[in-house]
Design an enzyme around this catalytic site. Structure first.
Site, short mmCIF file in Angstrom:
data_model
loop_
_atom_site.label_atom_id
_atom_site.label_comp_id
_atom_site.label_asym_id
_atom_site.label_seq_id
_atom_site.Cartn_x
_atom_site.Cartn_y
_atom_site.Cartn_z
CD GLN A 107 48.83 6.90 48.52
OE1 GLN A 107 48.03 6.45 49.30
NE2 GLN A 107 49.22 8.15 48.55
CD GLU A 108 51.15 5.45 41.92
OE1 GLU A 108 51.19 6.51 41.28
OE2 GLU A 108 52.12 5.03 42.57
CB SER A 109 44.85 7.03 39.73
OG SER A 109 44.21 5.78 39.96
CE1 TYR B 98 52.51 5.57 45.54
CE2 TYR B 98 54.29 4.10 46.17
CZ TYR B 98 53.21 4.39 45.37
OH TYR B 98 52.82 3.50 44.41
#
Length: 177
Positions: free
Chosen positions: A3-5, A134
């Site tokens: 999800q972040e990168s 998110y």
């Protein structure tokens, strides 16, 4: 991490977050992660793990594990102080400040001047829709990894987990018929 990168150790956000776990430079400083190590996968993940542990402890008074995890995830993305602002707003409106479904609307409202200028709000504007999205996406992905369908994908959270391979096999059989 996805999800972040999307698993890109060189990823850099518009806000300056860097690496696999998208750590902000000031957060890296706080965690003792040298800025030149932000793109080092092992160092980045280790720092993010320390930060998540800090957030878990900061919200440790929330007894329900799932509710605490939601607040931790929201804090990782949008900042613990913004989440606390939303919790204060929820409490004022006689909502449960320890229940994600009661806090989430106030996180969304923190992008509205009527709310982020409220005297209870100490940290101002928040991109609340990004944070709510998110948390939702992480839950959907986690349920997907576990083979549990979410309401969006046709599964219900309380349904019995089913193996994803079983579902794919069943789908293939239906298509072959």
């Amino acid at each position: 991490c996805y999800q972040e990168s999307t698993f890109d150790p060189q990823a850099r956000s518009w806000a300056g977050a860097t690496g696999l776990m998208q750590i902000m430079p000031r957060t890296a400083d706080h965690l003792g992660l040298p800025r030149d190590e932000l793109t080092n996968p092992e160092q980045n993940i280790a720092a993010a793990t320390r930060y998540l542990k800090e957030l878990e402890q900061a919200f440790g008074y929330i007894r329900d594990r799932q509710e605490r995890q939601n607040m931790v995830l929201a804090s990782y993305n949008g900042g613990a102080n913004h989440v606390r602002d939303a919790m204060r707003l929820a409490e004022r409106e006689q909502r449960n400040p320890q229940r994600w479904s009661d806090v989430k609307p106030y996180i969304l409202r923190l992008s509205d001047p009527q709310y982020y200028n409220d005297t209870l709000v100490k940290y101002g504007y928040m991109r609340g829709s990004e944070t709510v999205d998110y948390v939702r996406k992480i839950h959907e992905r986690w349920n997907g990894y576990r083979g549990v369908r979410t309401p969006r994908s046709g599964f219900t959270p309380n349904s019995t987990p089913q193996k994803a391979t079983h579902q794919r096999k069943k789908k293939c059989q239906i298509q072959e018929d």
